[in-house]
Design a protein around this motif. Structure first.
Motif, PDB file in Angstrom:
ATOM      1  N   SER A 179      -7.706   9.344   1.349  1.00  0.00           N
ATOM      2  CA  SER A 179      -7.249   8.644   2.862  1.00  0.00           C
ATOM      3  C   SER A 179      -5.961   8.147   2.381  1.00  0.00           C
ATOM      4  O   SER A 179      -4.912   8.095   3.415  1.00  0.00           O
ATOM      5  CB  SER A 179      -8.211   7.423   3.053  1.00  0.00           C
ATOM      6  N   TYR A 180      -5.422   8.064   1.213  1.00  0.00           N
ATOM      7  CA  TYR A 180      -3.955   7.596   0.688  1.00  0.00           C
ATOM      8  C   TYR A 180      -3.398   8.731   0.318  1.00  0.00           C
ATOM      9  O   TYR A 180      -1.985   8.663   0.239  1.00  0.00           O
ATOM     10  CB  TYR A 180      -3.967   6.595  -0.553  1.00  0.00           C
ATOM     11  N   GLU A 235       0.706  -1.105   0.007  1.00  0.00           N
ATOM     12  CA  GLU A 235      -0.040   0.052  -0.074  1.00  0.00           C
ATOM     13  C   GLU A 235       0.900   1.235  -0.030  1.00  0.00           C
ATOM     14  O   GLU A 235       0.176   2.359  -0.332  1.00  0.00           O
ATOM     15  CB  GLU A 235      -1.008  -0.181   1.152  1.00  0.00           C
ATOM     16  N   ALA A 236       2.087   1.272   0.396  1.00  0.00           N
ATOM     17  CA  ALA A 236       2.898   2.231   0.138  1.00  0.00           C
ATOM     18  C   ALA A 236       3.022   2.839  -1.066  1.00  0.00           C
ATOM     19  O   ALA A 236       3.307   4.215  -1.423  1.00  0.00           O
ATOM     20  CB  ALA A 236       4.418   1.983   0.383  1.00  0.00           C
ATOM     21  N   PHE A 237       2.828   1.999  -2.391  1.00  0.00           N
ATOM     22  CA  PHE A 237       2.630   2.599  -3.624  1.00  0.00           C
ATOM     23  C   PHE A 237       1.418   3.372  -3.933  1.00  0.00           C
ATOM     24  O   PHE A 237       1.286   4.069  -4.694  1.00  0.00           O
ATOM     25  CB  PHE A 237       2.788   1.390  -4.553  1.00  0.00           C
ATOM     26  N   LEU A 238       0.408   3.338  -2.798  1.00  0.00           N
ATOM     27  CA  LEU A 238      -0.731   4.245  -3.018  1.00  0.00           C
ATOM     28  C   LEU A 238      -0.589   5.756  -2.062  1.00  0.00           C
ATOM     29  O   LEU A 238      -1.082   6.876  -2.712  1.00  0.00           O
ATOM     30  CB  LEU A 238      -2.007   3.483  -2.518  1.00  0.00           C
ATOM     31  N   GLU A 239       0.218   5.404  -1.067  1.00  0.00           N
ATOM     32  CA  GLU A 239       0.386   6.770  -0.326  1.00  0.00           C
ATOM     33  C   GLU A 239       1.071   7.891  -0.901  1.00  0.00           C
ATOM     34  O   GLU A 239       2.508   7.586  -1.279  1.00  0.00           O
ATOM     35  CB  GLU A 239       0.948   6.226   0.903  1.00  0.00           C
ATOM     36  N   ASN A 240       0.382   8.913  -1.093  1.00  0.00           N
ATOM     37  CA  ASN A 240       1.149  10.089  -1.848  1.00  0.00           C
ATOM     38  C   ASN A 240       1.581   9.679  -3.235  1.00  0.00           C
ATOM     39  O   ASN A 240       2.616  10.362  -3.650  1.00  0.00           O
ATOM     40  CB  ASN A 240       2.153  10.618  -0.735  1.00  0.00           C
ATOM     41  N   GLY A 241       0.914   8.995  -4.070  1.00  0.00           N
ATOM     42  CA  GLY A 241       1.440   8.497  -4.996  1.00  0.00           C
ATOM     43  C   GLY A 241       0.272   8.741  -6.183  1.00  0.00           C
ATOM     44  O   GLY A 241      -0.390   9.731  -6.124  1.00  0.00           O
ATOM     45  N   ALA A 242       0.343   7.898  -7.054  1.00  0.00           N
ATOM     46  CA  ALA A 242      -0.414   8.073  -8.543  1.00  0.00           C
ATOM     47  C   ALA A 242      -1.270   6.732  -8.421  1.00  0.00           C
ATOM     48  O   ALA A 242      -0.750   5.656  -8.055  1.00  0.00           O
ATOM     49  CB  ALA A 242       0.348   8.226  -9.611  1.00  0.00           C
ATOM     50  N   LEU A 243      -2.369   6.772  -9.107  1.00  0.00           N
ATOM     51  CA  LEU A 243      -3.049   5.485  -9.256  1.00  0.00           C
ATOM     52  C   LEU A 243      -3.716   5.586 -10.673  1.00  0.00           C
ATOM     53  O   LEU A 243      -4.162   6.461 -11.285  1.00  0.00           O
ATOM     54  CB  LEU A 243      -4.388   5.516  -8.311  1.00  0.00           C
TER      55      LEU A 243
END
Length: 670
Positions: free
Chosen positions: A125-126, A97-105
Motif C-alpha cells: 500500500s506504500y 509517512e512520505a518516508f515510507l511511500e516508494n521508499g525503503a523500510l
C-alpha cells in the motif's frame, strides 16, 4: 524476493528521483533533498554502511527515503506495523509517512520475530521497494513481487526514524540520518550543526537560502531518542557562539576571531554536561562580540537577530539575543543556551517573553566558554515551558561547585519592592506586576516591603564612594569586564591576528569591544584589584543588609525586578526610541528618579540567582506596522546566593496555580 547486499550487483536497479529529489550538495557528500513538500538534510557520515559497517557515503546515484521501524512484537502483522506508524506520526515533527511511500523500510525488531504474510499488503500500500532485515527476523513466510528483501548485518542496530538509503550495483550501501531543514527567518543563528555519528563531535551545516542568506537549520527526529533513558534525551538546543562545541568553529560574534582560531577540539565543560544529559545541538546562535553589551545598531560583523514579538522590530537586548530570538521564534527547538554576566539572559528573556535564569555565581564550570568578567560570568538558558525550565535547572546545576539548592523549610515571607525601578512607565505593565504581587501575598503569604536601593546605598556611611555613587559603581563594574575581556580575549586575538596576517594592523572589531579594549590598554592590575574590592564590598553589604541569607527560608526575602523596558517598546532602530511612546532599553526607572544602580547589576555583583518568568503582555502602538501590537512582560525574582532551588520551588507552585504557563512562539507570547 530475497537477496543480500552482496547480490545487489546482479539486480536491475531503477533511479528514484520521484520521491527523493536532491536539491543541493555541500561538497562533502552531504546533501539537501525534497520529499512531500518538505526539505531535509542528509549528513556526510553514514550511521551504517557496506556489508560490515564500513564507512560509506550517501551520494551514489540510487537514493531512497528509509524508515527504521522498531517493534517488540514476536509476530509482525500489518496491524502491528500500522500501530507503530501511527505512534511515530503522533510524537514526531520530522518523520512522516512520505518516508515510507516508494521508499525503503528497515524492520528493527528487538527480539527474534516472524514477519506475518499480512505485512505484504501493508507494504504494498506504500509501494515499499526494499525491506531491510537482520537475522533476528524470519521472513520465510513473506512473499511480495514488488519488494526486495535485503539481509543486513545484525550490527546495524539503528534508532527508529527517518533516514536516506543509498546503494550502487556493486553492493555498496549506506544509511544516513535525515534531518528536517527549517529556515532561520529571524536570523537568530549563524549556522546549523549535526552530530557526527559514533563520535563526540558535531559538524557545521553550510546550507543557506540564496535569496535571503538565511541559514537552513537541521532538526533531528525525536524518534532517534525513543530508546534513550537519559532525562533530557532528544531535547533540541540552540547554542550561543561563545561556547566551544567539538568540531565546530567558535566565533564569539567576531569574524576576526573566527578567522584566526581553529575549530574547537573539545566541547565546553558545561555543554558536555548537557550532552551527557541527552540534549542535541541544532546550531550556533548569534551574540554581540565576546558578549559585550551592544545595541542592535552596533552589530557590525554580523546582522542583529529579529525579535519575533510584536512588530518584529523590537530589540532583544544582548549578548544572548540570538538564543532569545530562537526560543521565541521557533517551535522546533526546546531550549537555547545563553550566558549572563550583567543581564545577558535576564534582559533578552524579558524582551522576548521566555523563562530565563542567571544561577548563583560559580554554579557552572565555564571552561571552554569565552570569558567576559570571570567574577560575574554565569551559564544560563531560555525555554518556553515552565515544566522544562524546572527540569533543566534542576539537572544542569546539580553537583555544582557552590551550593545552588541550599535547604529551606519554608518560603520567604517578604517580597522586596524597590521603588528605584517601580512603578513602571507603562501603567498597563505595572498592573501586570501588581497582579503578580497580589498572588505572592494571597497564595504564598508574602508581605510587600518597599525599599529604595540606591538611597540605602547612598546613606550607608560605612561604604566607599565607589558604591554610594551610582556612576562610579557602574564604571567600576565596567572595569571588571573590560580588564578580563581585554587580557583573556583581546590580547591573544591581536597577537593571533598579527601572526596570521603580518602587517594587517589591528583586527577589525565592532564598536563596543574596540572601545573597551582601547580603555583597557591603560588599566593596571591594581585598577582591576580596586574594582574587585568594590564588587566584594557591595556583595558583603547587599547580603548583610538587603537580601540576607536565612537558615529556614534560605533567603530572608526575595526581590522582584523588571529586566525589560517597563512595558514600552524599544526598537532596533536608534531614532525610533527617541519618539514619544518608545524608550531606550536601559530606561526602566521612574522619570526624574535620579541616578540609580542599574537593576541588572544587583544579582551580578552580589553573585545572586535570578529567574525570569513571563506573566503577561501589554499593547503598544507600533511605529512599524502602524497598528496595535503586544509586548511581553516578565517578572524577575532575586534571592540570596545558593537559593536557586528555593526560587525554582516558587516557580513550581506558580505553575501549579496557572500563573506560570507555557508561552507561544511568534508575535505574541500568550
Amino acid at each position: 524476493m530475497r537477496t543480500s547486499l552482496a547480490l545487489l550487483a546482479t539486480a536491475t536497479l531503477s533511479p528514484f528521483a520521484t520521491a527523493l529529489k536532491v536539491l543541493s550538495s555541500t561538497g562533502d557528500s552531504a546533501f539537501a533533498f525534497a520529499l512531500a513538500n518538505a526539505t531535509y538534510y542528509s549528513p556526510a557520515t553514514a550511521v551504517a554502511s557496506g556489508c560490515f559497517g564500513n564507512t560509506g557515503s550517501c551520494t551514489t546515484p540510487d537514493l531512497l527515503p528509509l524508515t527504521v521501524l522498531a517493534t517488540n512484537a514476536t509476530t509482525i502483522t500489518a496491524e502491528a506495523l500500522a500501530a507503530v506508524v501511527s505512534m511515530y506520526a503522533s510524537i514526531d515533527d520530522v518523520w512522516s509517512e512520505a518516508f515510507l511511500e516508494n521508499g525503503a523500510l528497515f524492520l528493527a525488531n528487538s527480539a527474534n520475530a516472524t514477519l506475518d504474510s499480512s505485512a505484504a499488503s501493508w507494504m504494498n500500500s506504500y509501494g515499499i521497494k526494499y525491506l531491510l532485515v537482520t537475522e533476528r527476523l524470519d521472513v520465510s513466510g513473506y512473499n511480495s513481487s514488488s519488494t526486495t528483501v535485503i539481509h543486513v548485518p545484525s550490527s546495524w542496530d539503528l534508532q527508529p526514524g527517518p533516514y536516506t538509503f543509498s546503494f550502487d550495483p556493486a553492493g555498496n550501501a549506506a544509511i544516513c540520518q535525515a534531518y528536517a531543514l527549517h529556515r532561520d527567518n529571524y536570523e537568530a543563528f549563524l549556522f546549523g550543526v549535526t552530530a557526527v555519528p559514533n563520535t563526540t563531535a558535531y559538524a557545521p551545516v553550510g546550507l543557506f537560502i540564496p535569496s535571503y542568506q538565511d541559514a537552513w537549520i537541521p532538526v533531528p527526529s525525536r524518534l532517534y531518542s525513543l530508546g534513550d533513558s537519559r532525562p533530557l534525551a532528544g531535547i533540541r538546543v540552540a547554542l550561543k557562539d561563545i561556547y566551544d562545541l567539538e568540531g565546530v568553529q567558535t566565533g564569539g560574534g567576531s569574524r576576526s576571531y573566527a578567522e584566526v582560531y581553529p575549530v574547537a577540539n573539545a566541547t565546553a565543560v558545561s555543554m558536555q554536561k548537557m550532552l551527557d544529559l541527552g540534549v542535541v545541538i541544532v546550531g550556533k546562535t548569534k551574540t554581540s562580540q565576546f558578549a559585550h553589551g551592544a545595541d542592535p545598531y552596533q552589530f557590525i560583523d554580523i546582522h542583529y537577530p529579529w525579535n519575533p514579538r510584536g512588530d518584529g522590530y523590537l530589540t532583544a537586548a544582548s549578548s544572548s539575543s540570538g538564543s532569545a530570538a530562537a526560543i521565541a521564534g521557533y517551535d522546533w527547538i526546546d531550549m537555547s543556551i545563553g550566558s549572563d554576566t550583567r543581564g545577558s539572559v535576564r534582559k533578552p528573556a524579558a524582551l522576548v517573553g521566555s523563562y530565563g535564569i542567571r544561577p548563583t555565581w560559580q554554579s557552572m564550570n565555564l571552561t571552554g566558554v569565552i570569558p567576559l568578567a570571570t567574577e560575574m560570568d554565569t551559564a544560563g538558558f531560555f525555554v518556553r515551558d515552565p515544566e522544562l525550565f524546572l527540569t533543566v535547572a534542576g539537572l544542569w546545576y546539580e553537583g555544582s561547585a557552590v551550593p545552588v539548592n541550599t535547604s529551606f523549610t519554608s518560603l520567604p515571607s517578604t517580597v522586596l519592592y524597590p521603588v528605584d525601578y517601580f512603578p513602571l512607565n507603562n501603567s498597563a505593565a505595572q498592573a501586570v506586576f501588581d497582579t503578580f504581587l497580589d498572588t505572592l501575598e494571597e497564595e504564598f503569604g508574602m508581605t510587600r516591603r518597599t525599599i529604595n536601593i540606591s538611597a540605602t546605598l547612598s546613606a550607608a556611611q560605612s561604604l566607599s564612594p565607589g558604591i554610594t555613587n551610582a556612576t562610579s559603581f557602574q564604571l567600576s563594574s565596567n572595569r571588571l569586564a573590560e580588564y578580563v575581556s581585554y587580557h583573556e580575549v583581546g590580547i591573544p586575538l591581536i597577537e593571533a591576528w598579527n601572526a596570521t596576517f603580518p602587517g594587517a594592523g589591528y583586527p577589525p572589531l565592532d564598536p563596543n569591544p574596540r572601545a573597551a579594549f582601547a580603555r583597557s590598554m591603560n588599566l593596571t592590575e591594581e585598577d582591576y584589584e580596586d574594582a574587585m574590592s568594590i564588587k566584594n564590598e557591595f556583595r558583603d553589604y547587599f547580603l548583610a543588609n538587603i537580601l540576607r541569607p536565612d537558615p529556614e527560608t534560605c533567603s530572608e526575602s526575595i526581590m522582584i525586578l523588571d529586566m525589560g523596558t517597563g512595558g514600552l517598546p524599544s526598537y532596533r532602530e536608534q531614532a525610533l526610541n527617541a519618539r514619544a511612546g518608545a524608550t531606550s532599553l536601559t530606561v526602566t526607572q521612574v522619570p526624574g528618579g535620579g541616578p540609580s544602580v542599574p537593576s541588572n547589576y544587583l544579582a551580578s555583583t552580589a553573585g545572586c540567582p535570578e529567574v525570569g518568568i513571563p506573566i503577561g503582555q501589554v499593547a503598544y502602538d507600533s511605529f512599524i506596522s502602524l497598528q496595535e501590537e503586544y509586548i511581553p512582560i516578565n517578572v524577575d525574582m532575586v534571592a540570596a546566593p545558593g537559593c536557586d532551588g528555593m526560587l525554582l520551588e516558587i516557580v513550581r507552585r506558580l505553575t501549579e496555580l496557572g500563573v506560570a504557563k507555557e508561552v507561544k512562539t511568534g508575535r505574541t507570547a500568550f
